[in-house]
Design a protein around this motif. Structure first.
Motif, short mmCIF file in Angstrom:
data_model
loop_
_atom_site.label_atom_id
_atom_site.label_comp_id
_atom_site.label_asym_id
_atom_site.label_seq_id
_atom_site.Cartn_x
_atom_site.Cartn_y
_atom_site.Cartn_z
N ASP A 26 113.43 151.72 42.57
CA ASP A 26 112.91 150.90 43.66
C ASP A 26 112.37 151.75 44.81
N ALA A 27 112.32 153.07 44.65
CA ALA A 27 111.83 153.95 45.72
C ALA A 27 110.31 154.04 45.69
N PRO A 28 109.67 154.43 46.81
CA PRO A 28 108.22 154.64 46.81
C PRO A 28 107.85 155.70 45.76
N VAL A 29 106.70 155.49 45.12
CA VAL A 29 106.33 156.29 43.95
C VAL A 29 105.36 157.41 44.33
N LEU A 30 105.61 158.59 43.75
CA LEU A 30 104.68 159.72 43.82
C LEU A 30 104.27 160.04 42.39
N LEU A 31 102.99 159.86 42.08
CA LEU A 31 102.46 160.09 40.74
C LEU A 31 101.91 161.51 40.66
N LEU A 32 102.30 162.24 39.59
CA LEU A 32 102.03 163.67 39.48
C LEU A 32 101.26 164.00 38.19
N PRO A 33 99.94 163.82 38.17
CA PRO A 33 99.17 164.24 36.99
C PRO A 33 99.03 165.78 36.99
N HIS A 34 99.21 166.39 35.84
CA HIS A 34 99.24 167.85 35.77
C HIS A 34 97.86 168.48 35.56
N ALA A 51 113.61 163.68 45.10
CA ALA A 51 114.08 162.47 44.43
C ALA A 51 115.11 161.69 45.23
N ASP A 52 115.57 162.23 46.36
CA ASP A 52 116.53 161.48 47.17
C ASP A 52 115.88 160.27 47.82
N ASN A 53 114.58 160.37 48.12
CA ASN A 53 113.90 159.28 48.83
C ASN A 53 112.72 158.68 48.08
N LEU A 91 104.42 151.20 33.17
CA LEU A 91 105.62 151.38 33.98
C LEU A 91 105.75 150.29 35.05
N GLY A 92 104.71 149.49 35.25
CA GLY A 92 104.76 148.45 36.27
C GLY A 92 104.61 148.99 37.68
N VAL A 93 103.94 150.13 37.82
CA VAL A 93 103.74 150.75 39.13
C VAL A 93 102.38 150.32 39.68
#
Length: 286
Positions: A26-34, A51-53, A91-93
């Motif tokens: 339920d945390a705000p998402v950061l998407l990381l394409p490599h 990952a804490d926040n 993922l439903g993001v």
């Protein structure tokens, strides 16, 4: 437990997909394409530190890392962008901060253009930029092949897909003290995952940089019209994307030039984490 990186597989658009995930769902998402010639492995150290926040998600693209290599996939920047859209949909993001690095930047930017309302903010780290006159000298080597017939161009580019050139890609323009911080795991691991099919995919993707130039105006238009909150963290010791590339991207964005190079998360991780934590805190506070 929330700071542990979880290693998962699922099927996305018919492709067996490996991805790394950390943080609460339920945390705000950061998407990381490599980037290339890498995989989600490049984010292995960054993810537990935030990952804490935040919820951090890093997929392996089809034909890279531990994901599958289907024969019928469109291995182009457009094809990867369509797949990345399917990935976040599975993922439903629907809202996320987007990290743009290396080849992940033209792919991620295409994703942003498809639905700008999804993008909360951008974090740009040595990304391929949409300005011809701000690219580094290594791009000249690629551009020199563009006058060749397609078959000859691919033969030349094939010579750039080897374990030794992978090593050069990761060491890039780093001075010796910093080069010593780049683990050989990066080129050893990723070369060990190369098959003849994946080599052909890499050649075609590098060759596709020629067609990608025609897309530059659309990328610039997106940046100009939407101007999402943007943090630029940059390693100037980069033959492909030196300091002038960072300064050309978004003149009004928050820019931090650090002392590293193209793979900044290997040499300046703690500095990047501190800058990202501050930026993300401000973005999600608004």
């Amino acid at each position: 437990m929330t700071t542990l990186v979880r290693h998962r597989w699922m099927t996305v658009a018919g492709v067996k997909t490996f991805y790394r995930e950390a943080g609460r769902e339920d945390a705000p998402v950061l998407l990381l394409p490599h980037g290339y010639p890498c995989s989600s492995y490049e984010f292995r150290n960054l993810m537990p530190r935030l990952a804490d926040n935040w919820r951090l998600i890093a997929p392996d693209f089809p034909g890279a890392g531990y994901s599958g290599t289907p024969e019928d996939f469109d291995y182009s920047f457009d094809g990867y962008a369509a797949w990345l859209e399917a990935f976040v949909g599975t993922l439903g993001v629907d809202r996320f901060v987007l990290y743009l690095h290396d080849f992940g930047s033209p792919i991620g930017a295409r994703l942003a253009i498809r639905a700008p309302q999804r993008i909360v903010a951008l974090i740009i780290q040595n990304g391929d930029i949409p300005y011809d006159d701000a690219l580094g000298p290594k791009y000249s080597d690629i551009e020199a092949t563009w006058t060749l017939p397609r078959s000859e161009m691919k033969k030349v580019l094939a010579e750039a897909v080897s374990e030794e050139t992978f090593k050069e890609e990761f060491l890039n323009d780093l001075p010796p003290p910093l080069a010593d911080a780049i683990p050989p795991d990066l080129w050893k691991l990723h070369w060990s995952l190369i098959t003849e099919r994946r080599k052909d995919i890499a050649i075609d993707l590098i060759a596709g940089l020629k067609e990608n130039r025609a897309w530059f105006p659309e990328h610039r238009k997106y940046l100009r019209e939407y101007q999402p909150p943007t943090l630029i963290v940059w390693g100037p010791n980069d033959h492909y994307m030196p300091e002038k590339s960072a300064r050309a991207y978004l003149p009004d964005a928050e820019l931090h030039l650090l002392g590293g190079g193209h793979w900044l998360l290997e040499t300046h991780l703690e500095e990047v984490v501190a800058l990202m934590r501050d930026f993300l805190g401000r973005v999600h506070a608004t």
